[in-house]
Design a protein around this motif. Structure first.
Motif: not given
Length: 159
Positions: A18-23, A30-31, A37-42
């Motif tokens: 869901l996080v990846m789709k929303l980004l 997104v918080t 966590s392995s997500i790195s996105h501005p």
């Protein structure tokens, strides 16, 4: 439409997807809330929180529930879940039951309560989505803690 999403269980499974789709939408912030966590996105912020530690959640949520003004929508997604030890009542440890109910029932209740308190005055549309399970409406042998805790989140969603 400018939106901010708060998602528990953001490190794996449905939460991560869901996080990846929303980004993918540049208008979404997104918080994520999870133990890792392995997500790195501005557009992504992460808070490392163990939902089994329910006594400290409200203190943590004061820091977590931060958004920019001028949003069109603020959304809480209670996604985190814990199956726990499979076994019958009388055979599983009390600490295991405490952990399952903490993650599946108590933490989402605290998140909802603090979310509503924090954002009640904001003009943005507020949405709370509680991810349930078929186990919340159907009993599975040996899953007493999980089934009953997911049933509780179903009732919280209804009320």
């Amino acid at each position: 439409m400018k939106r901010h999403f708060f998602i528990t269980g953001a490190s794996r499974g449905i939460g991560h997807a869901l996080v990846m789709k929303l980004l993918e939408d540049v208008n979404n912030q997104v918080t994520g809330i999870a133990r890792t966590s392995s997500i790195s996105h501005p557009q992504y912020a992460h808070f490392t929180i163990d939902l089994e530690e329910v006594n400290s959640l409200s203190r943590n949520l004061e820091e977590v529930f931060q958004v920019d003004r001028g949003l069109d929508q603020i959304c809480l997604v209670n996604n985190a879940g814990l199956l726990g030890e499979v076994g019958y009542f009388g055979e599983i440890s009390n600490n295991e039951l405490i952990d399952v109910y903490s993650v599946n029932t108590i933490a989402p209740a605290i998140f909802m309560n603090d979310f509503i308190k924090k954002f009640s005055e904001y003009q943005a549309k507020k949405v709370i989505l509680n991810i349930g399970s078929g186990a919340g409406v159907r009993a599975y042998d040996g899953w007493g803690g999980y089934c009953s805790s997911k049933s509780a989140i179903n009732m919280m969603s209804e009320v």
